[in-house]
Write a protein that holds these residues in place. Structure first.
Motif, mmCIF file in Angstrom:
data_model
loop_
_atom_site.group_PDB
_atom_site.id
_atom_site.type_symbol
_atom_site.label_atom_id
_atom_site.label_comp_id
_atom_site.label_asym_id
_atom_site.label_seq_id
_atom_site.Cartn_x
_atom_site.Cartn_y
_atom_site.Cartn_z
ATOM 1 N N MET A 189 0.825 -1.211 0.000
ATOM 2 C CA MET A 189 0.000 0.000 0.000
ATOM 3 C C MET A 189 0.857 1.258 0.000
ATOM 4 N N ILE A 190 1.938 1.256 0.784
ATOM 5 C CA ILE A 190 2.814 2.435 0.830
ATOM 6 C C ILE A 190 3.441 2.685 -0.536
ATOM 7 N N GLY A 191 3.982 1.628 -1.155
ATOM 8 C CA GLY A 191 4.608 1.799 -2.464
ATOM 9 C C GLY A 191 3.632 2.283 -3.517
ATOM 10 N N THR A 192 2.415 1.737 -3.494
ATOM 11 C CA THR A 192 1.396 2.135 -4.469
ATOM 12 C C THR A 192 0.998 3.597 -4.280
ATOM 13 N N ALA A 193 0.776 3.986 -3.025
ATOM 14 C CA ALA A 193 0.370 5.370 -2.749
ATOM 15 C C ALA A 193 1.486 6.352 -3.084
ATOM 16 N N LEU A 194 2.707 6.006 -2.713
ATOM 17 C CA LEU A 194 3.823 6.934 -2.902
ATOM 18 C C LEU A 194 4.126 7.143 -4.381
#
Length: 483
Positions: free
Chosen positions: A302-307
């Protein structure tokens, strides 16, 4: 001692009776809804033999035998560090989260291993059986899963006051073993080798010697088993548009036990309500670690996708966006901290093993599961509305519509339309698809429902230091202690 992927594939071509989407499955290794996840499990077996992964996934015992680290009995903190590294190695190699692949279910056997004294109260053979099966798992390297949930029926009634088959139970004893009837839901059963099968109910029929209080190891090649699976997500839409659904869907099955013989050597307890109660209370003392570790990887996804989504348009420089990203980071690091501390403060188990600190592990599980839906929604906000309105890959490839999509989806020389489409498709499948909704529900209930998560915290938290502090700070008398 460690299998190859080919050996695993051959082992599940055993004529078992499987149905999915209203059709009989002749070969679970080639059916389009099972093939991707079956191939991942085969890949995990093959990784154990490869130079790049062998030392992170296997160990050599004192007799020179090589076995899987995930199946090793945990006796030291290093064992837990090794298990954590092994799981991360698998998830990083396959490029996603797979939950039911064996390392997180063998721990439930270790919980019963801790209860050998209870088993000896009924029959010393049962304690020997659990020791044998733990040793066999290490030696034979089977794909081992866990069968817990029954169809339930009317839970306001005793099992005997409705169709007795609603809950798995023993219908007959023979010289060869027990005959069981009923059903269980289980993820990955259709393509696993065996399952630790045990009861879920606390009401054993008001009997100290209930036929519903039974636990055993079931060989999934046994006659009279039927596997009725939910429709899989793989193959329902192109992988270019649903990259996670098509690769990582782990198919559940209703496993029907139609008078199945369980040999005595596979029976772990029978007509033993104390053992059944014990295993329900301690079932996840080990397996919760690997389960929560997967939530950590979901947080990374989720962090990688959002960032990526906010950086490509320059929104990562806005304070409001940074605050949302920080919340995702706090969620991720909260899980990481609980896992790390649970190993650092590991404690001896009743059976002489080393278990993760139970209060920290169970609290970490509550954090990981109870906040997952909020973190998914936060990630949706950061990705923006285009994850739900972007056309599929075919439109980008079409000679008439493609040029327009290339124009409007190219941001700059670094973010061209194809990369942006891939990221949005990934985000959609991670957060919005049928598979995403299924996985969220699975994470909430796969290790028992949320109320049971909190009950485990209540049972394992040490309340005494807080009581002692307040007793002294408030000047309370000794009479209040223990009230």
């Amino acid at each position: 001692m460690i299998r190859t992927g080919r050996q695993y594939l051959d082992s599940i071509r055993d004529g078992r009776r499987i149905w999915v989407n209203g059709e009989r499955v002749n070969d679970v290794t080639t059916h389009p809804m099972f093939r991707p996840i079956v191939n991942i499990r085969a890949r995990i077996y093959d990784m154990q033999h490869e130079d790049a992964f062998r030392d992170r996934m296997t160990y050599v015992d004192g007799e020179g035998n090589r076995s899987a680290i995930g199946l090793k009995l945990p006796e030291t903190r290093q064992d837990w560090d090794d298990k954590r590294l092994s799981t991360d190695t698998v998830l990083n190699e396959v490029g996603g989260v797979v939950t039911r692949v064996g390392d997180e279910t063998i721990g439930e056997m270790w919980s019963l291993y801790d209860g050998q004294d209870l088993l000896n109260e009924v029959d010393p053979r049962f304690a020997q059986n659990i020791r044998n099966h733990v040793a066999r798992a290490i030696y034979a390297d089977p794909f081992h899963v866990s069968a817990n949930t029954d169809p339930k029926g009317d839970r306001s009634k005793r099992p005997q006051d409705q169709d007795p088959d609603m809950l798995l139970h023993v219908v007959k004893e023979t010289d060869a073993g027990i005959i069981v009837r009923g059903a269980k839901y289980e993820t990955a059963a259709a393509y696993a080798n065996q399952a630790f099968t045990k009861p879920t109910i606390a009401n054993w029929g008001d009997s100290a010697l209930s036929d519903y209080a039974v636990g055993f190891v079931c060989d999934f090649s046994s006659p009279n088993l039927k596997f009725i699976c939910r429709t899989g997500f793989a193959g329902r839409a192109p992988e270019t548009d649903y990259p996670l659904s098509n690769r990582f869907d782990e198919v559940e099955a209703l496993v029907v036990f139609d008078d199945v013989l369980i040999p005595w050597e596979n029976v772990l307890f029978y007509r033993h309500t104390k053992a059944a109660t014990f295993i329900r209370a301690t079932l996840h003392r080990y397996s919760a670690f690997a389960f929560v570790q997967r939530n950590l990887k979901l947080a990374d996804m989720m962090i990688g996708t959002a960032l990526f989504n906010v950086r490509q348009t320059g929104l990562d420089r806005q304070q409001a966006v940074q605050e949302k990203l920080a919340r995702l980071a706090c969620y991720r690091e909260g899980i990481n901290a609980h896992l790390t501390a649970a190993i650092a403060m590991a404690e001896p188990s009743p059976g002489g093993l080393l278990m993760p600190n139970q209060s920290l592990l169970m609290s970490g599980r509550v954090l990981a599961c109870s906040q997952l839906h909020e973190m998914m929604h936060l990630t949706r906000e950061l990705c923006g509305g285009q994850i739900c309105v972007t056309p599929d890959a075919a439109a980008f490839a079409d000679p008439e519509t493609g040029p327009w999509l290339q124009k409007f989806y190219t941001i700059n020389e670094n973010w061209v339309a194809d990369d942006r489409r891939r990221l949005l498709a990934y985000a959609r499948d991670l957060l919005n698809s049928d598979y995403a909704g299924h996985r969220l529900t699975f994470q909430l209930f796969a290790q028992s429902p949320p109320f049971a998560h909190l009950a485990a915290v209540y049972r394992n938290f040490d309340w005494n230091p807080s009581l002692d502090f307040v007793k002294k700070s408030a000047g309370l008398s000794d009479a209040v202690v223990g009230k």
